[in-house]
Design an enzyme around this catalytic site. Structure first.
Site, PDB file in Angstrom:
ATOM      1  N   HIS A 236      -2.099 -12.457  -2.088  1.00  0.00           N
ATOM      2  CA  HIS A 236      -3.147 -13.129  -1.333  1.00  0.00           C
ATOM      3  C   HIS A 236      -2.779 -14.563  -0.952  1.00  0.00           C
ATOM      4  O   HIS A 236      -3.584 -15.263  -0.334  1.00  0.00           O
ATOM      5  CB  HIS A 236      -4.452 -13.108  -2.125  1.00  0.00           C
ATOM      6  CG  HIS A 236      -5.016 -11.738  -2.280  1.00  0.00           C
ATOM      7  ND1 HIS A 236      -6.156 -11.470  -3.000  1.00  0.00           N
ATOM      8  CD2 HIS A 236      -4.591 -10.529  -1.795  1.00  0.00           C
ATOM      9  CE1 HIS A 236      -6.401 -10.172  -2.969  1.00  0.00           C
ATOM     10  NE2 HIS A 236      -5.470  -9.580  -2.240  1.00  0.00           N
TER      11      HIS A 236
ATOM     12  N   HIS B 105       0.809  -1.207   0.000  1.00  0.00           N
ATOM     13  CA  HIS B 105       0.000   0.000   0.000  1.00  0.00           C
ATOM     14  C   HIS B 105       0.847   1.263   0.000  1.00  0.00           C
ATOM     15  O   HIS B 105       0.376   2.322  -0.433  1.00  0.00           O
ATOM     16  CB  HIS B 105      -0.962  -0.017   1.183  1.00  0.00           C
ATOM     17  CG  HIS B 105      -2.117  -0.944   0.983  1.00  0.00           C
ATOM     18  ND1 HIS B 105      -3.394  -0.647   1.410  1.00  0.00           N
ATOM     19  CD2 HIS B 105      -2.199  -2.162   0.383  1.00  0.00           C
ATOM     20  CE1 HIS B 105      -4.212  -1.650   1.083  1.00  0.00           C
ATOM     21  NE2 HIS B 105      -3.497  -2.577   0.472  1.00  0.00           N
TER      22      HIS B 105
END
Length: 739
Positions: free
Chosen positions: A269, A101
């Site tokens: 993920h 991020h």
């Protein structure tokens, strides 16, 4: 719809959807009106950076015991703290999200965002819903930052910690380059105009049925997100086509193709879990709006609940794989093994759960390994199965783990390094040897002799090319530089390659003529050096004709890039929609033309006096675009174009001229008439008149226009010109770090 990418065209890079917007859109002051105001302490040029002005971060980073630093970070991965316990006893997934991020705000449209300055520490990023609870990740890292001090920036620490996290869980890493220097205040970046965060409304930035495209230079699909809404477009989990469209568009605007998008999604993920244990209304405000005694923490819940894992971030709850702290192929294996049904998390978020999963395919509870819980997929994950192109790539990775390993490692490296610019800026022992096309590699140049330079300059002045033509060609080459992601610039002479050679702002026919003549007479010089030196020779002549003796001391030794070194498609976003320095505007925008000049000056790293001098100087030299909608020579407020003079300022500020709007221009073009006779004297644009209408810009213009001010103007112009020409010479500035 773009036939190649399947994306919806964004049109004008500064086009808004609801009236004229400011250059910055919504600011921190809009979101947090009670925010402590520190601007008064930065008046008179005072710096927010606490380090000495001559502090060299790259040099400091090179003194670090790199292996010891990595060992400290690795030890932190399993050192779970009571105040924020690690899921599964391992902080690795948490730190991967932090690094992702930090880097994922990068966008190709203007090169802003990204991890290179540690912006995640400041508003608005520190309080975006998508960055929920990353304040705790940064606080976990504080003891390491404190230990290594100024020798390791937060920006580098974010990315390196993400790398170590991947390695500590058996994942593949391509390399690491340090050298990201921190800033100490929020950077001025346009994040959008919306008045609500993503978790307060469902409005998405792409609404094809309404003809609404994703506005450039934005990349995230909603305000407060890094990429896309994981629940689906506008929160709709059933819009499979829209989900793939949003992913393809936003990842493309962050410099990723379909394969990289799939690899990053699946690879990221493979680790960790989503958090949606309780409804969002049960936790507190984001850090920037939290109370004073929270000490910079936000999204706080009952401390007793934290230890039990009752955390909500995205609102989605669950892990993607049965092995959340181990790299492997489980993500794709489960995605294709099971049918998935739509369910809701305890927080009310839409998510997908496998139908009748085998016990061995269930995940451990994040805090109690003896318990098993179902794995999940988000609507974004399901797009890798639903979309035909994503599915092909996913099935290949399903059946070829080595291919996934390599693709993820490379995509992660690109994600976390895309905004660092040329490879020569990378520091540390883990910089990969391989040159990557997205790094804009440029072959090394050869340093010409003084006699070669002098001979070439003489030939240039005898070539028949005008001062304006030579100045425009040099500007076209060098002014592509962006200090946001350090792309563009004169090194490599990519102005002679597609797509830059065909940009309207560069007057392609004229540019082709100039480059052809320079190639003919350059001798041993590279084309990159020839273009810059030709501009220097022209300015030296123009200054001499104005009674000033100047020397343009630009660097030499540039190399020439070829098509094989250039990803032409990736250079398309560098095309100027507006270039106020050349008085070019492609078409009228909802952003004021003068604001786009300020934006471009900011990307070039210019101060107000430098910007002002460059505009006035290029007008005096006649270096304006022929392809401007206003016509050739507009803004050239002098009777002696080609002479480096302060005529632009003296004629702009005189009271002998009255300015009126040219009606059909829509307040973009103005005519200057003699106050006594009414005779037309000049034509100008908003970019010209702002230097007389804006009080701060006028104050600088007056210095250049007053008696005795011409010498100061010429001095400032020459300094600023040289700064732009040499902006990308990292091969010189960073050479000493690589000896």
């Amino acid at each position: 719809m773009d036939a190649k990418t399947g994306s919806i065209s964004g049109g004008c890079p500064f086009h808004g959807d609801g009236g004229t917007r400011g250059l910055l859109g919504r600011t921190n002051r809009d979101w947090w009106p009670d925010q402590l105001e520190l601007g008064i302490l930065k008046e008179d040029g005072r710096r927010a950076d606490p380090h000495d002005p001559d502090f060299d971060y790259a040099e400091a980073f090179n003194t670090v015991d790199y292996n010891a630093l990595k060992a400290d970070i690795k030890a932190l991965m399993t050192d779970s703290q009571d105040w924020w316990p690690a899921d599964y006893g391992h902080y690795g997934p948490f730190f991967i999200r932090m690094a992702w991020h930090a880097a994922g705000t990068y966008r190709t449209g203007d090169g802003r965002g990204g991890a290179s300055s540690g912006q995640q520490r400041f508003a608005p990023l520190n309080s975006w819903p998508d960055n929920g609870n990353l304040d705790k990740a940064r606080r976990l890292l504080w003891p390491i930052k404190q230990k290594y001090g100024k020798n390791v920036s937060w920006a580098d620490l974010f990315v390196l910690t993400g790398n170590v996290a991947i390695e500590s869980m058996g994942g593949p890493v391509f390399g690491f380059g340090g050298g990201r220097a921190d800033v100490y205040e929020p950077e001025m970046v346009y994040w959008g105009t919306e008045e609500e965060w993503v978790d307060e409304g469902v409005e998405t930035r792409i609404l094809p049925d309404e003809g609404k495209a994703l506005e450039n230079p934005l990349a995230a699909i909603q305000m407060g997100l890094i990429y896309v809404n994981p629940e689906g477009p506008g929160g709709n989990p059933h819009d499979a086509e829209g989900m793939a469209r949003d992913m393809r568009e936003t990842f493309a605007r962050m410099a990723m193709n379909d394969e990289e998008t799939v690899a990053l999604t699946a690879g990221g993920h493979a680790f960790g879990k989503c958090h949606g244990a309780k409804p969002s209304e049960t936790f507190g405000k984001a850090p920037e709006g939290s109370n004073l005694h929270s000490m910079g923490f936000g999204w706080l819940t009952d401390p007793e609940e934290i230890g039990k894992g009752h955390i909500t971030t995205s609102g989605i709850e669950g892990a993607w794989t049965p092995n959340p702290t181990q790299w492997g192929g489980d993500y794709f294996r489960l995605l294709f093994k099971y049918d998935y049904e739509l369910t809701e998390s305890p927080a009310g978020a839409k998510q997908w759960t496998p139908v009748n999963p085998d016990p061995e395919d269930m995940a451990p509870d994040a805090r109690d390994p003896s318990k098993k819980v179902p794995t999940i997929m988000t609507t974004a994950d399901m797009a890798l199965k639903r979309d035909p192109e994503y599915r092909k790539i996913s099935e290949r990775f399903l059946n070829d783990q080595a291919a996934l390993d390599d693709a993820f490692a490379r995509a992660w490296f690109k994600l976390t390094h895309r905004d660092m610019g040329p490879k020569v800026r990378y520091m540390g022992p883990e910089v990969p040897e391989e040159d990557l096309i997205w790094q804009d590699p440029t072959p090394a140049g050869t340093q010409p002799s003084d006699s070669d330079v002098s001979s070439f300059k003489s030939k240039v002045l005898d070539s028949g090319l005008t001062v304006a033509e030579l100045v425009k060609a040099a500007w076209a080459s060098a002014s592509t530089y962006r200090n946001s992601d350090h792309r563009g610039g004169a090194n490599g002479a990519r102005v002679r390659l597609a797509p830059q050679k065909d940009w309207a702002v560069n007057d392609p026919e004229e540019l082709s003529k100039v480059l052809s003549k320079l190639d003919e007479i350059r001798g041993n010089l590279s084309m990159a050096d020839a273009i810059v030196l030709a501009g220097a020779a022209a300015i030296e002549k123009a200054a001499k004709d104005g009674g000033h003796s100047v020397s343009i001391d630009v660097t030499t030794g540039r190399g020439d890039a070829g098509e094989e070194h250039t990803d032409a498609e990736s250079f398309e976003p560098l095309e100027p929609f507006a270039d106020g320095f050349r008085n070019y505007l492609k078409t009228k925008s909802q952003v004021k033309t003068e604001e786009m000049l300020i934006d471009r000056a900011h990307l070039l790293g210019l101060s107000i006096p430098e910007m002002t001098a460059l505009v006035g100087g290029m007008r005096a030299l006649g270096a304006v675009s022929k392809h401007a909608r206003h016509g050739n020579a507009i803004g050239v407020l002098t009777d002696r174009p080609g002479v480096l003079s302060n005529d632009f300022f003296t004629n702009l500020l005189t009271m002998d001229t009255r300015w009126d709007v040219v009606d059909e221009s829509g307040d973009e073009e103005f005519v200057g008439k003699d106050r006594k006779t009414g005779e037309e004297k000049w034509h100008a644009t908003r970019t010209d008149l702002v230097f007389g209408s804006n009080s701060q810009l006028r104050a600088v213009a007056e210095v250049f226009a007053e008696n005795g001010g011409e010498a100061k103007f010429v001095e400032t112009f020459v300094s600023a010109w040289t700064k732009v020409m040499d902006a990308d010479r990292f091969d010189i500035r960073c050479a000493r770090y690589h000896k």
